[in-house]
Design a protein around this motif. Structure first.
Motif, short mmCIF file in Angstrom:
data_model
loop_
_atom_site.label_atom_id
_atom_site.label_comp_id
_atom_site.label_asym_id
_atom_site.label_seq_id
_atom_site.Cartn_x
_atom_site.Cartn_y
_atom_site.Cartn_z
N ALA A 9 6.73 9.23 12.08
CA ALA A 9 6.41 8.94 10.68
C ALA A 9 5.96 7.49 10.51
CB ALA A 9 7.62 9.21 9.79
N GLU A 10 4.85 7.32 9.84
CA GLU A 10 4.35 6.00 9.47
C GLU A 10 4.68 5.79 8.00
OE1 GLU A 10 2.03 2.36 9.93
OE2 GLU A 10 3.12 3.68 11.27
N VAL A 11 5.39 4.72 7.69
CA VAL A 11 5.78 4.43 6.31
C VAL A 11 4.88 3.33 5.76
CG1 VAL A 11 7.66 3.70 4.79
CG2 VAL A 11 8.16 5.09 6.82
N ILE A 57 4.73 8.60 5.16
CA ILE A 57 5.61 8.50 4.00
C ILE A 57 5.08 7.36 3.15
CG2 ILE A 57 7.95 8.04 3.19
CD1 ILE A 57 8.89 9.30 5.88
N GLU A 58 4.70 7.69 1.93
CA GLU A 58 4.20 6.69 0.98
C GLU A 58 5.33 6.27 0.07
OE1 GLU A 58 -0.38 7.78 0.05
OE2 GLU A 58 1.10 8.95 -1.04
N VAL A 59 5.49 4.97 -0.10
CA VAL A 59 6.50 4.44 -1.02
C VAL A 59 5.79 3.55 -2.03
CG1 VAL A 59 8.59 3.04 -1.25
CG2 VAL A 59 8.27 4.49 0.78
N ILE A 60 5.96 3.87 -3.30
CA ILE A 60 5.45 3.02 -4.38
C ILE A 60 6.67 2.30 -4.94
CG2 ILE A 60 4.17 2.89 -6.53
CD1 ILE A 60 2.55 4.08 -4.20
N ALA A 61 6.72 0.98 -4.76
CA ALA A 61 7.90 0.20 -5.12
C ALA A 61 7.85 -0.20 -6.60
CB ALA A 61 8.00 -1.03 -4.24
N CYS A 62 7.98 0.79 -7.46
CA CYS A 62 8.04 0.54 -8.90
C CYS A 62 9.40 1.01 -9.38
CB CYS A 62 6.90 1.25 -9.62
SG CYS A 62 6.87 3.04 -9.35
N PRO A 64 11.22 3.82 -11.63
CA PRO A 64 11.92 4.08 -10.36
C PRO A 64 10.93 4.21 -9.22
CG PRO A 64 11.76 6.13 -11.59
CD PRO A 64 11.14 5.05 -12.46
N PRO A 65 11.36 3.96 -7.99
CA PRO A 65 10.46 4.09 -6.84
C PRO A 65 9.95 5.52 -6.70
CG PRO A 65 12.55 3.10 -6.21
CD PRO A 65 12.70 3.57 -7.61
N GLN A 66 8.75 5.64 -6.19
CA GLN A 66 8.16 6.96 -5.91
C GLN A 66 7.98 7.09 -4.40
OE1 GLN A 66 4.49 7.40 -8.06
NE2 GLN A 66 5.32 6.36 -9.85
N VAL A 67 8.34 8.25 -3.88
CA VAL A 67 8.21 8.51 -2.46
C VAL A 67 7.45 9.82 -2.29
CG1 VAL A 67 9.42 8.92 -0.28
CG2 VAL A 67 10.37 7.31 -1.95
N ARG A 68 6.42 9.78 -1.46
CA ARG A 68 5.65 10.99 -1.13
C ARG A 68 5.69 11.18 0.38
NH1 ARG A 68 1.15 8.29 -4.29
NH2 ARG A 68 1.66 8.76 -6.45
#
Length: 82
Positions: A9-11, A57-62, A64-68
């Motif tokens: 997995a690449e984050v 794995i995509e992480v949007i650091a807002c 609340p955080p969003q993870v895809r």
């Protein structure tokens, strides 16, 4: 290992949810680099029968955080052999 499958997995993280998506940073050159590292790891395991895949794995650091989780986001590049 998930269901007899090894997952590489690449984050990728971004601070805001705008374009480009974090997964867009995993271009062909980055995929080849990840795949070469994965193949090296697989050779060290001495398990030629082991199934594997590449996820992003995509992480949007807002807040609340969003993870895809993008399963099987790319395949082993054709010029690399396992």
């Amino acid at each position: 290992i998930e269901e007899d499958m090894l997952v590489f997995a690449e984050v990728k993280t971004r601070m805001i949810d705008d374009s480009p998506r974090p997964a867009d940073a995993v271009n062909e050159k980055k995929q080849q680099l990840i795949a070469r590292g994965a193949l090296h790891w697989l050779r060290l395991l001495h398990r030629p029968d082991l199934r594997f895949r590449f996820d992003i794995i995509e992480v949007i650091a807002c807040v609340p955080p969003q993870v895809r989780h993008l399963r099987n986001a790319f395949e082993l590049p054709s010029r690399l052999i396992y």
